[in-house]
Design an enzyme around this catalytic site. Structure first.
Site, PDB file in Angstrom:
ATOM      1  N   CYS A 190      52.196  31.989  36.445  1.00 25.23           N
ATOM      2  CA  CYS A 190      50.748  31.817  36.602  1.00 25.23           C
ATOM      3  C   CYS A 190      50.319  30.366  36.766  1.00 25.23           C
ATOM      4  CB  CYS A 190      50.002  32.472  35.447  1.00 25.23           C
ATOM      5  SG  CYS A 190      50.141  34.264  35.464  1.00 25.23           S
TER       6      CYS A 190
ATOM      7  N   HIS B  58      43.100  32.055  40.730  1.00 25.45           N
ATOM      8  CA  HIS B  58      43.123  30.967  39.752  1.00 25.45           C
ATOM      9  C   HIS B  58      44.541  30.434  39.618  1.00 25.45           C
ATOM     10  CE1 HIS B  58      44.232  33.425  35.868  1.00 25.45           C
ATOM     11  NE2 HIS B  58      44.809  33.924  36.924  1.00 25.45           N
TER      12      HIS B  58
ATOM     13  N   HIS C 122      35.746  36.531  45.087  1.00 24.99           N
ATOM     14  CA  HIS C 122      36.416  35.825  46.187  1.00 24.99           C
ATOM     15  C   HIS C 122      36.319  34.303  46.058  1.00 24.99           C
ATOM     16  CE1 HIS C 122      36.591  39.857  47.834  1.00 24.99           C
ATOM     17  NE2 HIS C 122      37.596  39.419  48.575  1.00 24.99           N
TER      18      HIS C 122
ATOM     19  N   HIS D  65      47.177  32.156  42.345  1.00 24.76           N
ATOM     20  CA  HIS D  65      47.332  33.590  42.588  1.00 24.76           C
ATOM     21  C   HIS D  65      45.997  34.264  42.307  1.00 24.76           C
ATOM     22  CE1 HIS D  65      47.834  33.083  38.280  1.00 24.76           C
ATOM     23  NE2 HIS D  65      47.550  34.375  38.131  1.00 24.76           N
TER      24      HIS D  65
ATOM     25  N   GLU E  60      42.611  42.171  33.836  1.00 31.46           N
ATOM     26  CA  GLU E  60      43.205  41.289  34.834  1.00 31.46           C
ATOM     27  C   GLU E  60      44.210  42.037  35.712  1.00 31.46           C
ATOM     28  OE1 GLU E  60      44.253  37.048  33.827  1.00 31.46           O
ATOM     29  OE2 GLU E  60      46.266  37.876  34.042  1.00 31.46           O
TER      30      GLU E  60
ATOM     31  N   HIS F 176      43.622  38.063  41.209  1.00 34.25           N
ATOM     32  CA  HIS F 176      43.558  39.335  40.490  1.00 34.25           C
ATOM     33  C   HIS F 176      42.371  40.148  40.995  1.00 34.25           C
ATOM     34  CE1 HIS F 176      46.518  38.110  37.502  1.00 34.25           C
ATOM     35  NE2 HIS F 176      45.876  36.948  37.403  1.00 34.25           N
TER      36      HIS F 176
END
Length: 150
Positions: free
Chosen positions: A25, A16, A75, A29, A136, A31
């Protein structure tokens, strides 16, 4: 019979970006999310029922969460539909990538609220969603509790 809470845990990988954010952020990137889903209800007391003694079959809860959350978000890359990243989102889609556009900033806080709404709609009437925990990172998570949202 007592109310019992049961919890099932799930993992999925999602990317995201937080548009307009003033930190790292803002960049795309990903998680390794861990989602804990806790429901509450009374165990089935009918001895002739194949689910006797269960609040809900863990397999049934797994199916709901996989269909509503894991299979969709795993994914994938999630962007706010109003993001300036929309050109990137469209380019990724055109190249065969799984992109999800949502009507919120894809923070853990907003995602866990979205997930709660999706799961609640699929639960049997006798079962209530008690809480969700969306982790996260190893040290950061958001929690949603039904009791906080009455």
């Amino acid at each position: 019979m007592s109310n019992i809470r049961i919890t099932k845990q799930f993992t999925f990988e999602t990317g995201h970006a937080l548009y307009g954010y003033d930190g790292k952020c803002k960049n795309v990137h990903g998680h390794s999310y861990k989602l804990s889903v806790t429901v509450i209800g009374t165990p089935i007391t009918d001895a002739s029922n194949v689910k006797f003694g269960m609040v809900i079959d863990f397999g049934d809860l797994k199916r709901i969460v996989k269909e509503e959350i894991v299979d969709i978000f795993d994914h994938a890359t999630v962007f706010n539909q109003n993001t300036p990243h929309i050109e990137l989102a469209n380019e990724l889609k055109n190249r065969g990538h799984h992109v999800i556009l949502v009507d919120y900033q894809p923070t853990s806080e907003n995602m866990v609220t979205d997930f709660a709404d999706k799961i609640k709609k699929r639960l049997p009437e006798s079962i209530r969603l008690h809480s969700l925990r969306l982790q996260e990172t190893e040290t950061s998570f958001a929690e949603w509790y039904q009791s906080d949202n009455l």
